[in-house]
Design a protein around this motif. Sequence first.
Motif, PDB file in Angstrom:
ATOM      1  N   ASP A  73      -0.875   2.356  -2.627  1.00  0.00           N
ATOM      2  CA  ASP A  73      -0.780   1.335  -3.678  1.00  0.00           C
ATOM      3  C   ASP A  73      -1.454   0.020  -3.309  1.00  0.00           C
ATOM      4  O   ASP A  73      -0.987  -1.056  -3.684  1.00  0.00           O
ATOM      5  CB  ASP A  73       0.691   1.078  -4.060  1.00  0.00           C
ATOM      6  CG  ASP A  73       1.354   2.300  -4.666  1.00  0.00           C
ATOM      7  OD1 ASP A  73       0.655   3.049  -5.380  1.00  0.00           O
ATOM      8  OD2 ASP A  73       2.548   2.513  -4.421  1.00  0.00           O
ATOM      9  N   VAL A  74      -2.581   0.102  -2.572  1.00  0.00           N
ATOM     10  CA  VAL A  74      -3.415  -1.079  -2.354  1.00  0.00           C
ATOM     11  C   VAL A  74      -4.817  -0.763  -2.863  1.00  0.00           C
ATOM     12  O   VAL A  74      -5.203   0.395  -3.042  1.00  0.00           O
ATOM     13  CB  VAL A  74      -3.466  -1.506  -0.870  1.00  0.00           C
ATOM     14  CG1 VAL A  74      -2.069  -1.821  -0.352  1.00  0.00           C
ATOM     15  CG2 VAL A  74      -4.133  -0.435  -0.005  1.00  0.00           C
ATOM     16  N   HIS A  75      -5.584  -1.814  -3.119  1.00  0.00           N
ATOM     17  CA  HIS A  75      -6.928  -1.654  -3.682  1.00  0.00           C
ATOM     18  C   HIS A  75      -7.882  -1.110  -2.625  1.00  0.00           C
ATOM     19  O   HIS A  75      -7.869  -1.543  -1.472  1.00  0.00           O
ATOM     20  CB  HIS A  75      -7.437  -3.004  -4.184  1.00  0.00           C
ATOM     21  CG  HIS A  75      -8.770  -2.938  -4.857  1.00  0.00           C
ATOM     22  ND1 HIS A  75      -9.956  -2.984  -4.161  1.00  0.00           N
ATOM     23  CD2 HIS A  75      -9.113  -2.813  -6.168  1.00  0.00           C
ATOM     24  CE1 HIS A  75     -10.972  -2.911  -5.004  1.00  0.00           C
ATOM     25  NE2 HIS A  75     -10.481  -2.807  -6.226  1.00  0.00           N
ATOM     26  N   HIS A  76      -8.706  -0.141  -3.021  1.00  0.00           N
ATOM     27  CA  HIS A  76      -9.788   0.391  -2.184  1.00  0.00           C
ATOM     28  C   HIS A  76     -11.097   0.233  -2.949  1.00  0.00           C
ATOM     29  O   HIS A  76     -11.144   0.435  -4.162  1.00  0.00           O
ATOM     30  CB  HIS A  76      -9.579   1.881  -1.897  1.00  0.00           C
ATOM     31  CG  HIS A  76      -8.360   2.203  -1.099  1.00  0.00           C
ATOM     32  ND1 HIS A  76      -7.090   2.187  -1.632  1.00  0.00           N
ATOM     33  CD2 HIS A  76      -8.216   2.566   0.205  1.00  0.00           C
ATOM     34  CE1 HIS A  76      -6.211   2.531  -0.702  1.00  0.00           C
ATOM     35  NE2 HIS A  76      -6.874   2.765   0.422  1.00  0.00           N
ATOM     36  N   ILE A  77     -12.163  -0.114  -2.232  1.00  0.00           N
ATOM     37  CA  ILE A  77     -13.452  -0.218  -2.915  1.00  0.00           C
ATOM     38  C   ILE A  77     -13.816   1.119  -3.535  1.00  0.00           C
ATOM     39  O   ILE A  77     -14.353   1.185  -4.631  1.00  0.00           O
ATOM     40  CB  ILE A  77     -14.554  -0.747  -1.962  1.00  0.00           C
ATOM     41  CG1 ILE A  77     -15.820  -1.067  -2.768  1.00  0.00           C
ATOM     42  CG2 ILE A  77     -14.840   0.222  -0.825  1.00  0.00           C
ATOM     43  CD1 ILE A  77     -16.861  -1.843  -1.989  1.00  0.00           C
TER      44      ILE A  77
END
Length: 307
Positions: A216-220
């Motif tokens: 639940d964290v942003h990934h490119i």
Amino acid sequence: MFDKIQQAYDILSRPDADGELVRDALETYGLDTEVTTISTDEGSTDFVKTVVPGADPDAPTLGVIGRLGGVAARPAELGPVSDADGAIVALAVALHLGEMRARGDVLAGDVRIATHVCPDAPTSPHDPVPFMGSPVDTSTMNEHEVDEEMDAVVSVDATKGNRVHCERGFAITPTVKEGWVLKVSDSLLDIQERSTGRPPSTLTLTMQDITPYGNDVHHINSILQPATATDAPVVGVATTSVSPVPGCGTGANYLTDLLDATGFVVETAKDFTRGRASFYDEAEYDRLTSLYGSMGRLQTLGEGEGV
């Protein structure tokens, strides 16, 4: 090499694209190819793995992974999507190295190439542009694409849905190994300059980009997901654009850029398997780990997530 890009694009642009079509093309050059079909509630995809044998069994083995959600998003979109870049490059590399070997130019070490073929993948929301979804999750992709025989891994992925890297072509990432983001390999920068005739281009990474999907964290994007499943050094080869392009966007497989990326991977395979290129400085890596310890926890879902 351009004809191999065209051949790969032609195979993967078909509505009936599957692993058997890919295997037929690769076996033309005598390459043993394994196809595994995985089905879920979201659909199915064919994982394709092939090996281009080298001359020396003791030489280093390079892994080449074409990372993507799917080559197309039918019925929502017709034709190959931007996300197909990883599979196109991986297949073109296999075809080119297979032809080289058949003609007598045999690399020192093995090259193990893997990707998957899904012509009707789902899409999913993402900021600033939609991502391609996939019938399978990244842990399944890693299971079928990352081999312990790979001494280093090149992960090719379309990386156009962002405002971080705003130029056409392809960029390489810093080397990622066991949770450490290391300096960009000088050897690979040399290859990029030589194979393109232009200054090198690199992709910025953050710590969260190298953690597993599902936290639940942003990934490119998923370009460094193979690094969560191996102790080998991993470098991303990102096909890029000037403005954000959705992974599910059609008409966005820039063939000249794919040619450059394919040439880079082929040259990396030549140099790495004969010991002329390294992905990282082993002495410096040992120094970092002796000073600061393992960063392997970044290869997991983290504390409190059952891992």
